[in-house]
Structures are given as structure tokens and as C-alpha cells.
Design a protein around this motif. Structure first.
Motif: not given
Length: 93
Positions: A3-13
């Protein structure tokens, strides 16, 4: 971790995201990541537990697993069923 990696990827627009040495449009990656559910996470963890080779970039490897999970999970389960059913007769006893 997942979940952390998913959130990091989504947040890094950004315009594109590199996954498994391929460039994908950011909106496409976000769409795929948001489709990942509990059954996908279980599948990813199972696949990671079966990995025996050296993983040089664990972050990139896990991101590729997450990205591909919605596409590959059905094929995986179909292959498992086919394997389990191989050699069984379809005629009732």
C-alpha cells in the motif's frame, strides 16, 4: 509495503511512470493501481514468497508485481485449475 508503494507512486504525479523498463502514462498507472484489491495483494504476497532468485531492485520489482496483478491474477488461477484438472476424466462413475 504494498500500500505504501502504491500511495507513493500515485502521489508522485508525473507524465509517465517506468514499470519493468517500460514507460506508461501516469493516468493509466493510477487506474491500474486503484483496481488492486485484497485478493490481488494476497496473490502478490504469494508470488513474492515463491521468488527464489536475487532481486536487485526490490522496489521496482514489487511495483511491477502490483501493476501486473489485476491483469495476471485470472490467468494464474486458470493455469492452477488446468493443472489440477489435468488427466482427470470428465465421464461420471
Amino acid at each position: 509495503m504494498i500500500v505504501s508503494l502504491m500511495a507513493e507512486t500515485i502521489a508522485a504525479k508525473r507524465e509517465t511512470v517506468t514499470i519493468a523498463k517500460a514507460e506508461y502514462p501516469y493516468p493509466y498507472v493510477v487506474n491500474k493501481l486503484l483496481r488492486v484489491g485484497q485478493n490481488h495483494v494476497q496473490y502478490i504476497l504469494w508470488c513474492l514468497s515463491k521468488q527464489t532468485g536475487k532481486i536487485w531492485n526490490i522496489k521496482a520489482y514489487v511495483l511491477a508485481c502490483i501493476f501486473n496483478a489485476p491483469t495476471m491474477i485470472d490467468a494464474y488461477y486458470q493455469a492452477e485449475v488446468s493443472h489440477d484438472m489435468y488427466g482427470q476424466s470428465n465421464t461420471p462413475v
